[in-house]
Design a protein around this motif. Structure first.
Motif, short mmCIF file in Angstrom:
data_model
loop_
_atom_site.label_atom_id
_atom_site.label_comp_id
_atom_site.label_asym_id
_atom_site.label_seq_id
_atom_site.Cartn_x
_atom_site.Cartn_y
_atom_site.Cartn_z
N GLY A 11 0.61 -1.13 -0.10
CA GLY A 11 0.00 0.16 0.18
C GLY A 11 0.98 0.94 -0.42
N ILE A 12 1.90 1.40 1.29
CA ILE A 12 3.25 2.04 1.07
C ILE A 12 3.84 2.15 1.19
CG2 ILE A 12 1.85 3.36 3.04
CD1 ILE A 12 2.64 5.92 2.61
N SER A 13 5.15 1.74 0.85
CA SER A 13 6.93 2.29 1.38
C SER A 13 7.81 2.72 1.42
CB SER A 13 7.06 1.27 -0.40
OG SER A 13 6.10 0.03 -0.50
N PRO A 14 7.64 3.35 2.61
CA PRO A 14 8.41 4.81 3.08
C PRO A 14 10.00 3.70 2.44
CG PRO A 14 6.81 4.19 4.72
CD PRO A 14 7.00 3.11 4.33
N THR A 28 -5.38 -1.01 2.09
CA THR A 28 -5.58 -1.86 1.75
C THR A 28 -4.99 -2.33 0.18
OG1 THR A 28 -8.14 -1.39 2.31
CG2 THR A 28 -7.68 -3.48 0.24
N ALA A 29 -4.38 -3.68 0.67
CA ALA A 29 -3.16 -4.27 0.10
C ALA A 29 -3.60 -5.74 -0.11
CB ALA A 29 -1.68 -4.13 0.64
N VAL A 30 -3.74 -5.48 -1.77
CA VAL A 30 -4.57 -7.43 -1.72
C VAL A 30 -3.87 -7.99 -3.26
CG1 VAL A 30 -6.50 -8.50 -3.17
CG2 VAL A 30 -6.55 -6.59 -1.59
N SER A 31 -2.61 -9.26 -2.93
CA SER A 31 -2.25 -9.78 -3.73
C SER A 31 -2.21 -10.89 -3.67
CB SER A 31 -0.43 -10.26 -3.59
OG SER A 31 0.11 -10.79 -3.49
N PRO A 32 -3.25 -11.44 -4.45
CA PRO A 32 -3.37 -13.34 -4.09
C PRO A 32 -2.84 -14.22 -5.42
CG PRO A 32 -4.72 -12.09 -6.46
CD PRO A 32 -4.30 -10.69 -5.50
N TYR A 34 1.02 -12.88 -5.28
CA TYR A 34 2.58 -13.73 -4.30
C TYR A 34 2.13 -13.09 -2.19
CZ TYR A 34 7.42 -12.75 -2.95
OH TYR A 34 9.13 -12.79 -2.60
N ALA A 35 2.57 -11.81 -2.04
CA ALA A 35 2.96 -11.29 -0.62
C ALA A 35 1.83 -9.42 -0.71
CB ALA A 35 4.23 -11.28 -0.57
N SER A 36 1.20 -9.18 0.10
CA SER A 36 0.28 -8.05 0.44
C SER A 36 1.10 -7.40 1.54
CB SER A 36 -1.29 -8.27 0.35
OG SER A 36 -1.25 -9.35 1.70
N HIS A 37 1.37 -6.50 1.35
CA HIS A 37 1.59 -5.27 2.96
C HIS A 37 1.19 -4.72 3.21
CE1 HIS A 37 5.31 -8.10 1.51
NE2 HIS A 37 5.01 -8.65 2.32
N GLY A 38 0.30 -4.32 3.85
CA GLY A 38 -0.99 -2.56 3.96
C GLY A 38 1.29 -1.89 4.00
N VAL A 39 1.80 -1.29 5.34
CA VAL A 39 3.58 -0.82 5.15
C VAL A 39 4.01 -1.22 4.82
CG1 VAL A 39 4.06 1.48 6.18
CG2 VAL A 39 1.16 0.61 6.28
N TYR A 40 5.01 -1.07 4.07
CA TYR A 40 6.27 -1.68 3.65
C TYR A 40 7.07 -0.82 4.41
CZ TYR A 40 9.48 -5.29 2.74
OH TYR A 40 10.70 -6.16 2.11
N MET A 41 8.09 -1.13 4.98
CA MET A 41 9.54 -0.02 5.65
C MET A 41 10.42 -0.63 4.97
SD MET A 41 7.27 1.86 9.26
CE MET A 41 8.68 2.68 9.51
N LEU A 61 2.81 -16.19 0.08
CA LEU A 61 3.96 -16.31 0.55
C LEU A 61 3.46 -15.96 2.30
CD1 LEU A 61 6.29 -17.31 1.30
CD2 LEU A 61 7.60 -14.46 0.39
N GLU A 62 2.85 -14.59 2.10
CA GLU A 62 2.59 -13.86 3.44
C GLU A 62 1.79 -12.66 3.26
OE1 GLU A 62 6.42 -12.69 4.72
OE2 GLU A 62 6.13 -10.19 3.33
N SER A 63 1.14 -11.70 4.03
CA SER A 63 0.82 -10.65 4.77
C SER A 63 0.84 -9.98 5.54
CB SER A 63 -1.00 -11.16 4.54
OG SER A 63 -1.34 -11.94 2.81
N ALA A 64 1.28 -8.94 5.56
CA ALA A 64 0.98 -7.91 7.06
C ALA A 64 0.66 -7.19 6.93
CB ALA A 64 2.43 -8.08 7.45
N GLY A 65 -0.08 -6.07 8.19
CA GLY A 65 -0.88 -4.73 8.07
C GLY A 65 0.99 -3.82 7.84
N VAL A 66 1.50 -4.35 8.68
CA VAL A 66 2.80 -3.49 8.78
C VAL A 66 4.08 -4.55 8.81
CG1 VAL A 66 3.93 -1.82 10.24
CG2 VAL A 66 2.10 -1.25 10.03
N PHE A 67 4.81 -4.26 7.33
CA PHE A 67 6.14 -5.23 7.73
C PHE A 67 7.44 -4.17 7.43
CE2 PHE A 67 9.22 -8.22 5.68
CZ PHE A 67 9.03 -9.39 5.99
#
Length: 340
Positions: A11-14, A28-32, A34-41, A61-67
């Motif tokens: 969703g957003i990647s600082p 909202t991040a949706v990835s059927p 591979y991987a979905s991250h709401g925030v990827y830091m 593989l994975e999902s995360a609200g914040v990674f």
């Protein structure tokens, strides 16, 4: 809103940046695939938001609200207030928040995680220090591998205010060659699930007034530490299976229910490897009272017992018989005053 067709969705990647989304944002991040991250830091990043909703769905593989994956040389920081994180539909790994070398501050945050295999509300590693206040974490898994907190060495988590955690394993602290983790906290706690401390980890919780812990405690004796204080009026520990810990304190009518009185089988043992202190607490035993060998719950204290504690015994249909030594319910290997 981010959705991908195969390479993952963030969703957003600082990265080496500071982002303050203010109040009321929705990601909202949706990835059927591979991987979905709401925030990827990434490294050297700071992310702040209030009254935010983060959703992550799917992910083979994975999902995360914040990674947040930062190196030790360039740590990051995350602060969320009055926010909601929801993670669903991941196949392998689902995280509410996963943080490495990140300073995490959560105030009044609800985290809900569901997935097919392994689910974790908050995962901390490396030099992460997390401060949680008034936090609610729920993790469910189709395979039963759900964790509220996973705290790996040398990271740390501190719980304050009102804490609610529900998972098969509520707290899992585990050290490594990199260092020993710590989980500390004081306040009203509603915890459902196991509390585990292994490989040099230190877990020390003070459950104050109105707390309820439904679960068991396990740790590796002599290497780790697991200390519980159930010190608040009306607080209780509903023990679900044999448990061991290093130290226990019961105060102000706080009670340990050693087993379920509705079950005629499955008496349980609480082992305290170091010391027990009572200040008006209570142990509640269940047993089928007959002769010396009557099946009954037990408390075994390898160290010392001090203070005052009430004891109650529920007879689950025993007819009573003559005893020679009596029915043992509490054993103290160390010292114990006559009035303890």
């Amino acid at each position: 809103y981010a959705q991908d067709a195969g390479n993952g969705a963030d969703g957003i990647s600082p990265l080496r940046s500071t982002i303050d989304l203010g109040t009321g944002s929705f990601i909202t991040a949706v990835s059927p695939a591979y991987a979905s991250h709401g925030v990827y830091m990434g490294e050297s990043s700071a992310f702040t938001a209030k009254k935010m909703t983060i959703q992550a769905r799917g992910g083979a593989l994975e999902s995360a609200g914040v990674f947040s994956l930062a190196p030790p040389s360039a740590p990051s920081s995350l602060q969320l207030d009055d926010s909601i994180i929801s993670v669903t539909e991941s196949r392998d790994y689902s995280y509410g928040i996963a943080a490495s070398n990140t300073a995490v501050t959560l105030n009044s945050v609800d985290i809900s995680v569901g997935g097919k295999k392994t689910t974790v509300g908050l995962y901390t590693d490396e030099n992460t220090a997390a401060q949680l206040k008034n936090t609610n974490i729920t993790a469910v898994s189709d395979t039963g591998k759900s964790y509220g907190l996973v705290v790996l060495g040398p990271s740390s988590v501190n719980l304050a205010g009102d804490t609610e955690i529900s998972a098969v394993t509520a707290i899992n602290a585990e050290g490594s060659s990199r260092g020993t983790p710590a989980v500390t906290g004081a306040g009203k706690m509603l915890i459902k699930g196991s509390i585990l401390s292994f490989t040099g980890a230190d877990v020390n919780l003070d459950m104050t007034e109105g707390s309820v812990f439904t679960g068991d405690t396990q740790y590796d004796t002599g290497e780790s530490s697991l200390q519980l204080g159930t010190t608040g009026s009306g607080s209780k520990w509903l023990m679900t299976q044999n448990s061991n810990l290093s130290n226990l304190t019961l105060s102000h009518e706080a009670a340990v229910y050693l087993s379920d009185e509705k079950k005629l089988t499955g008496r349980q043992i609480l082992t305290i490897d170091e010391n027990y202190h009572g200040n008006g607490g209570k142990f509640i035993f269940n047993g089928i009272l007959a002769d010396d060998a009557s099946p009954i719950d037990q408390v075994i204290i390898h160290g010392n017992a001090t203070g005052t504690t009430k004891v109650a015994v529920n007879n689950l249909g025993g007819l009573g018989e003559k005893t020679i030594d009596g029915i043992r319910i509490i054993e103290v290997d160390g010292t114990s005053a006559k009035d303890t």
